[in-house]
Design an enzyme around this catalytic site. Structure first.
Site, PDB file in Angstrom:
ATOM      1  N   ARG A 156      47.999  39.433  30.793  1.00 13.58           N
ATOM      2  CA  ARG A 156      47.191  38.969  31.924  1.00 13.58           C
ATOM      3  C   ARG A 156      46.476  37.686  31.497  1.00 13.58           C
ATOM      4  NH1 ARG A 156      43.302  38.270  29.167  1.00 13.58           N
ATOM      5  NH2 ARG A 156      42.076  37.862  31.009  1.00 13.58           N
ATOM      6  N   GLY A 157      45.762  37.075  32.466  1.00 13.91           N
ATOM      7  CA  GLY A 157      45.171  35.752  32.214  1.00 13.91           C
ATOM      8  C   GLY A 157      46.153  34.727  32.756  1.00 13.91           C
ATOM      9  N   ALA A 158      45.620  33.766  33.536  1.00 18.15           N
ATOM     10  CA  ALA A 158      46.503  32.874  34.296  1.00 18.15           C
ATOM     11  C   ALA A 158      47.541  32.134  33.443  1.00 18.15           C
ATOM     12  CB  ALA A 158      45.651  31.903  35.108  1.00 18.15           C
ATOM     13  N   ARG A 178      51.683  38.854  41.077  1.00 17.74           N
ATOM     14  CA  ARG A 178      50.236  38.747  41.318  1.00 17.74           C
ATOM     15  C   ARG A 178      50.013  37.451  42.102  1.00 17.74           C
ATOM     16  NH1 ARG A 178      46.466  39.774  36.268  1.00 17.74           N
ATOM     17  NH2 ARG A 178      45.018  40.280  37.955  1.00 17.74           N
ATOM     18  N   GLN A 197      37.617  43.187  30.911  1.00 22.58           N
ATOM     19  CA  GLN A 197      38.278  42.224  30.009  1.00 22.58           C
ATOM     20  C   GLN A 197      37.274  41.563  29.065  1.00 22.58           C
ATOM     21  OE1 GLN A 197      38.726  42.398  33.327  1.00 22.58           O
ATOM     22  NE2 GLN A 197      40.733  41.680  33.981  1.00 22.58           N
ATOM     23  N   ASP A 207      41.814  30.851  37.686  1.00 20.32           N
ATOM     24  CA  ASP A 207      43.167  31.286  38.058  1.00 20.32           C
ATOM     25  C   ASP A 207      43.828  30.297  38.995  1.00 20.32           C
ATOM     26  OD1 ASP A 207      41.604  33.877  37.327  1.00 20.32           O
ATOM     27  OD2 ASP A 207      43.743  34.267  37.079  1.00 20.32           O
ATOM     28  N   ASN A 217      38.383  32.472  40.265  1.00 22.38           N
ATOM     29  CA  ASN A 217      38.412  33.105  38.936  1.00 22.38           C
ATOM     30  C   ASN A 217      38.008  34.564  39.099  1.00 22.38           C
ATOM     31  OD1 ASN A 217      38.759  32.860  36.040  1.00 22.38           O
ATOM     32  ND2 ASN A 217      36.559  33.111  35.865  1.00 22.38           N
ATOM     33  N   LYS A 218      37.904  35.259  37.996  1.00 24.67           N
ATOM     34  CA  LYS A 218      37.606  36.691  37.993  1.00 24.67           C
ATOM     35  C   LYS A 218      36.386  37.032  38.839  1.00 24.67           C
ATOM     36  CE  LYS A 218      39.545  39.279  36.552  1.00 24.67           C
ATOM     37  NZ  LYS A 218      40.517  40.001  37.407  1.00 24.67           N
TER      38      LYS A 218
HETATM   39  O1  MRU Z   1      42.928  39.784  36.165  1.00 24.88           O
HETATM   40  P1  MRU Z   1      43.056  38.923  34.928  1.00 24.88           P
HETATM   41  O2  MRU Z   1      42.578  39.576  33.684  1.00 24.88           O
HETATM   42  O3  MRU Z   1      44.438  38.337  34.787  1.00 24.88           O
HETATM   43  O4  MRU Z   1      42.072  37.713  35.232  1.00 24.88           O
HETATM   44  C1  MRU Z   1      41.933  36.685  34.289  1.00 24.88           C
HETATM   45  C2  MRU Z   1      40.888  35.707  34.647  1.00 24.88           C
HETATM   46  O5  MRU Z   1      40.281  35.775  35.685  1.00 24.88           O
HETATM   47  C3  MRU Z   1      40.694  34.556  33.706  1.00 24.88           C
HETATM   48  O6  MRU Z   1      39.368  34.133  33.700  1.00 24.88           O
HETATM   49  C4  MRU Z   1      41.569  33.389  34.175  1.00 24.88           C
HETATM   50  O7  MRU Z   1      42.890  33.818  34.300  1.00 24.88           O
HETATM   51  C5  MRU Z   1      41.508  32.228  33.280  1.00 24.88           C
HETATM   52  S1  MRU Z   1      42.350  32.557  31.791  1.00 24.88           S
HETATM   53  C6  MRU Z   1      42.390  31.219  30.820  1.00 24.88           C
END
Ligand code: MRU
Length: 345
Positions: free
Chosen positions: A47-49, A89, A196, A237, A247-248
């Protein structure tokens, strides 16, 4: 520090850290089909963009290997289906960015399908390598805002684990840590519901001996009021051409709270996270399974049928953003004109 995802040349498969097991166990998964990669993205084993962008690129390379196509047209048809399968996603732009990039390489390629498959493997590896370089550049570009002895508030995980290596926020922290001989501290918000911040950010920062304090999301106002942090740095994201930052979930609340307390709010992201086409009203925010909120680590914490709202992301408007820090450059007090300036420079 982790290499979150890697193409294994000897076996033509992909090795990634299973993020659902951290921090208790560090286990790797070997992925050898695009369908399994789609599942890993959907279930957040990765996970993470930027990390899911790299995963989608490698998923497309796996699909190319799986296709058994004898013509370019057959290969393209297989890859178009694979791209749909991998786009599991909706919010992080990096997924469709990577699958589209891979499709474009295949479409433009000449020659027999076997040669195109090899081209796609190289392109997937290049997406991952670019990500490492972009993160390092983000860290360097952020240094003008981060001073020795700063404490940085972050949310979720935008560290090594959210990218291929180093991280976006991770790079901001690590480059400053390196440059200022360790004189940098982090406050990590837990990040309900999937935690996370607690599970991943605290883990990877501590692995690198970076002084890190874990707080729950509800403590952010108190921490800001008590003057415990110097700035916020969050990942993204998707960033729109207008400067809106998705973002999150919890990021928007943090940005409002930062504004109230006069704390700079920085966004660290690669250029590949900028979506030049979508309008703010057309953004799709992923809603995840209600049980992510009803259940913590397998234990129910509420009435099993409790009504739940679980958006995974939120959007911070540009007027709350002090600067967007990318690998290419920085945009302070972003708006559409300045964002265009960044793209065209
Ligand atoms: O749902 P996730 O864990 O994939 O969400 C991740 C985030 O929101 C991060 O902050 C974002 O992807 C930036 S990662 C460099």
């Amino acid at each position: 520090m982790f290499r979150t995802i890697e193409w294994m040349d000897d076996a033509n498969n992909v090795r990634l850290v299973d993020q659902t097991k951290l921090p208790l166990k560090t286990e790797h998964l070997i992925i050898s089909s695009h369908k399994r990669m789609a599942q890993a993205i959907k279930t957040m084993e990765i996970r993470g963009a930027p990390a899911i962008g790299a995963a989608a690129g490698m998923g497309m390379a796996l699909a190319a290997l799986e296709s058994g196509a004898s013509t370019k047209n057959e290969l393209l048809e297989f890859l178009e289906h694979a791209a749909d399968t991998l786009n599991t996603r909706p919010t992080a732009v990096n997924l469709t960015w990577a699958t589209t990039r891979m499709l474009n390489v295949a479409r433009a390629a000449e020659g027999d399908p076997n040669k195109i498959v090899q081209l796609l493997i190289s392109e997937a590896k290049e997406i991952a390598e670019e990500d490492v370089r972009m993160c390092r550049d983000i860290g360097e570009n952020a240094l003008r805002y981060i001073k020795p002895d700063f404490t940085i508030q972050t949310i979720c995980n935008a560290g090594s684990l959210a990218t291929v290596h180093l991280g976006t926020v991770g790079a901001v922290v690590r480059v400053a840590h390196e440059r200022y001989s360790g004189r940098i501290r982090v406050y990590a918000a837990e990040t309900r519901p999937r935690q996370q911040g607690a599970k991943l950010t605290v883990f990877e920062m501590m692995e690198d001996n970076i002084d890190t304090t874990l707080i729950t999301d509800g403590m952010i106002g108190t921490v800001f009021k008590e003057g415990r942090v110097d700035c916020c740095v969050v990942g993204a994201d998707r960033i729109l051409r207008t400067g809106h930052v998705t973002n999150k979930i919890g990021t928007y609340t943090m940005a409002i709270t930062a504004k109230y307390h006069d704390i700079p709010f920085y966004v660290a992201a690669p250029m590949s996270t900028i979506d030049w086409d979508t309008d703010p009203e057309n953004l799709v925010i992923e809603e995840r399974n209600p049980d992510e909120i009803r259940v913590i680590n397998g234990t129910p914490i509420t009435v099993p049928t409790a009504k739940v709202y679980n958006p995974a992301f939120d959007t911070t408007p540009p007027e709350l953003v002090t600067a967007i820090i990318t690998d290419k450059g920085v945009v302070e007090l972003p708006d559409e004109d300045k964002m265009r300036g960044l793209r065209d420079c």
